[in-house]
Structure formats: C-alpha cells, structure tokens
Design a protein around this motif. Structure first.
Motif, PDB file in Angstrom:
ATOM      1  N   GLU A   1      -1.578 -10.794   6.481  1.00  0.00           N
ATOM      2  CA  GLU A   1      -2.765 -11.333   7.136  1.00  0.00           C
ATOM      3  C   GLU A   1      -3.152 -12.709   6.624  1.00  0.00           C
ATOM      4  OE1 GLU A   1      -5.855  -8.372   8.144  1.00  0.00           O
ATOM      5  OE2 GLU A   1      -4.790  -7.035   6.780  1.00  0.00           O
TER       6      GLU A   1
ATOM      7  N   ARG B   1      -1.888  -2.888  10.038  1.00  0.00           N
ATOM      8  CA  ARG B   1      -2.201  -1.544   9.546  1.00  0.00           C
ATOM      9  C   ARG B   1      -1.977  -0.485  10.625  1.00  0.00           C
ATOM     10  NH1 ARG B   1      -6.024  -4.603   6.943  1.00  0.00           N
ATOM     11  NH2 ARG B   1      -7.689  -4.183   8.435  1.00  0.00           N
TER      12      ARG B   1
ATOM     13  N   ASP C   1      -7.800  -4.042  -2.115  1.00  0.00           N
ATOM     14  CA  ASP C   1      -8.726  -4.853  -2.898  1.00  0.00           C
ATOM     15  C   ASP C   1      -7.867  -5.697  -3.823  1.00  0.00           C
ATOM     16  OD1 ASP C   1     -10.475  -5.874  -4.873  1.00  0.00           O
ATOM     17  OD2 ASP C   1     -11.888  -4.206  -4.556  1.00  0.00           O
TER      18      ASP C   1
ATOM     19  N   ASP D   1       0.685  -6.385   1.840  1.00  0.00           N
ATOM     20  CA  ASP D   1      -0.314  -6.129   2.872  1.00  0.00           C
ATOM     21  C   ASP D   1      -1.209  -7.346   3.081  1.00  0.00           C
ATOM     22  OD1 ASP D   1       0.035  -2.935   2.957  1.00  0.00           O
ATOM     23  OD2 ASP D   1      -0.046  -3.594   0.873  1.00  0.00           O
TER      24      ASP D   1
ATOM     25  N   THR E   1      -6.907  -0.828   3.511  1.00  0.00           N
ATOM     26  CA  THR E   1      -6.979  -2.205   3.029  1.00  0.00           C
ATOM     27  C   THR E   1      -6.555  -2.257   1.562  1.00  0.00           C
ATOM     28  OG1 THR E   1      -9.299  -1.965   2.373  1.00  0.00           O
ATOM     29  CG2 THR E   1      -8.845  -2.746   4.626  1.00  0.00           C
TER      30      THR E   1
ATOM     31  N   HIS F   1       0.854  -1.195   0.000  1.00  0.00           N
ATOM     32  CA  HIS F   1       0.000   0.000   0.000  1.00  0.00           C
ATOM     33  C   HIS F   1       0.891   1.246   0.000  1.00  0.00           C
ATOM     34  CE1 HIS F   1      -3.039   2.903   1.062  1.00  0.00           C
ATOM     35  NE2 HIS F   1      -3.981   1.972   1.051  1.00  0.00           N
TER      36      HIS F   1
END
Length: 315
Positions: A224, A267, A301, A220, A299, A145
């Motif tokens: 997770e 984040r 996409d 990013d 976030t 990001h």
C-alpha cells in the motif's frame, strides 16, 4: 510463448552468468518465511541495484551439497561451523552456479553486476550464523501478516510436516526459544501449526540477526505504501528512487492469490480466513509478543512490529 530450455541449455545458461566479485562484501541476503513476498522484493531490488539474483539456492533436494542444511535446521550463531559450510561460502562469494538458483540472472555481458542478491526462505533458521561470522554481509528481512501467509500456503496445499523436525532440536526449542510455549502450540491443528512455524522462523530471525543489524520490511505495508521498501533499498546500497515496475507481480504469485500489485485489495485474503483460523493466529501472536503488531483486522501496526524486532535483536 518462450521456448522451454533443455537441462543442458539451462546448465550452460547458469555457467555463463558473469559475477565478477569473489567476496562476502558483495553478498546481500533477502530473508523471510515462505509466501511472504520475498520473490517480489528480490526482483525489485535486483533490478534497481544491478544485483545478480540468486533464487533459493539452499535446496538439498536439488543439490546434495546442502544435504546437511535440511529445511527447518537451526544453527546457533555461536556454532563452530555451519552445516554444508563450504557450499554456502560458494554461494556467498559468487562462485556457485545452478540452473535453479540462476533462473532469473541476466546473461547480458554488458550488464556488470554490482553484487549478488541471495533470496532464501530457509535463511531465518540459520542466517544469524552468517551475520555473526560475516559482518560485511548486508541483510534485509521481510515479514508478512501470518494470516496472509497462512492463506497463501493453504491455497498451495502446504502442510506443517516440517514442524516435527524443528521441534526435535533442543538447541532451538529449549534454548533460543525456551521461553515460548512452542510444544503446546505445535501439537494443535494444522492451521495453528503453520502459524507456529511462521512464528518460529521469524522469532528465530529476530533473535539471531534482528535489530539494527538488519533492515526490516513489512510486505503488507509495502503493498500500500511503496516507501516501505526504502529501508531495504538503502541497506543494499540502492537509491529508493531507482525502484521501478513495482506494480508487476512476482513470478511466484499464484493464480488463485489476489494480485495486489496490480491495484486489487491487498487484504483480499481476509475473505478466505475462518473464525477458527483467526483464533489460532491470535493465540500464537500473543505467545510470541506480536499481537500488537498484527491486530485482528488484517492490518499491520508498523511501529509495533519494528519495536518488537529491535527488542529481540538487542543482546
């Protein structure tokens, strides 16, 4: 505490690295902008795939053989030659040795490398030439990001000084990226310029070696969901199940950065981003077609990011 090696000891260590392959078919490139998680991925993929890690070798400040590949130098894919081509070929074919580049390589004579993994944050500007002239080279590109990248760069005091050099290259600004309002964005504040540099690097990568030619990894998302690393592993001929010790942060993780690999909020950087920085990034992302992939909540996409990458990579 580990002993500090002398310069002679570091050089001897580098020379001793055993890389038995001498062709580009055994070269694997890991590309991405600075502070995008490339070191973490290099360590993970090299460990799992028995690949010789070559850490950011193309540094003119450390090796004059790369003086023609100044950071930010763009090379069109159809250029007849690559600046510093002979030295680059030595890296691709495993002949290159340097204490800096070999700092993570193993000296175990029983550890036979299957190939070499070359990690470089300068690749986005010219690895398209390598992809065009060496189609047997396999490439994985990492995107983080832009606001997370900006946060990390700001912590380390990075400045956008390279922008003037990048913007002075007509083949890049008026050619490859001529449809983008780069001159308008580049003269804004430092934060906007840093995000614009991120955009230039990643759009250049997407347009010169994107699409099916390359496996794309979202750093990013990988923090997770470790399954995000599977496509890159498979591109490098690694079984995804072989990826281990992924909770360990890379050696380049800064003390002031969030240690997302150890289970903290991936984040956390959002707390350090101002409203002005959000607005700056939004302008850049809209200009380069990435607003959908990187919404304002921090976030990613993932599907939208892949669509953008594939669309840029189509001839």
């Amino acid at each position: 505490m580990a002993a500090v090696l002398t310069r002679a000891e570091r050089l001897a260590r580098s020379v001793s690295v055993w890389d038995p392959h001498r062709d580009t078919a055994h070269a694997f490139l890991l590309s991405g902008s600075g502070r995008s998680g490339t070191t973490w991925l290099m360590e993970a993929y090299a460990r799992a795939g028995r690949l010789r890690p070559i850490f950011e070798p193309f540094r003119p400040d450390l090796d004059a053989r790369f003086s023609d590949l100044r950071p930010g130098r763009y090379v069109p894919v159809d250029a007849l030659t690559l600046p510093s081509q002979e030295a680059v070929e030595d890296v691709l074919t495993g002949r290159y040795r340097h204490p800096w580049a070999d700092q993570e390589a193993s000296l175990n004579p029983l550890h036979r490398y299957r190939g070499r993994l070359i990690k470089e944050i300068r690749f986005p500007m010219w690895a398209g030439w390598v992809a065009a002239h060496h189609p047997d080279v396999r490439i994985v590109h990492v995107i983080r990001h832009p606001l997370a990248t900006l946060s990390s760069q700001s912590v380390l005091g990075w400045s956008p000084e390279r922008m003037d050099y990048m913007m002075a290259q007509p083949e890049l600004v008026d050619g490859l990226l001529g449809d983008l309002p780069l001159r308008e964005l580049a003269v804004a504040d430092d934060d906007t310029a840093l995000v614009t540099r991120w955009a230039i690097e990643n759009v250049t990568a997407a347009r010169t070696y994107g699409g099916e030619r390359t496996a794309l990894v979202s750093y990013d998302v990988a923090l997770e969901d470790r399954s995000e690393l599977a496509a890159g592993a498979e591109r490098f001929g690694i079984a995804p199940a072989a990826l281990t010790d992924l909770e360990k942060p890379s050696k380049m993780t800064h003390a002031k950065s969030s240690n997302a690999h150890a289970g903290k909020d991936p984040r956390a950087w959002m707390k350090r981003i101002s409203a002005e920085q959000h607005a700056s990034a939004a302008r850049v992302l809209e200009a380069v077609g990435l607003a959908e992939a990187f919404p304002g909540d921090g976030t990613v996409d993932r599907a939208a990011l892949q669509r953008w990458w594939d669309a840029c990579g189509r001839p």
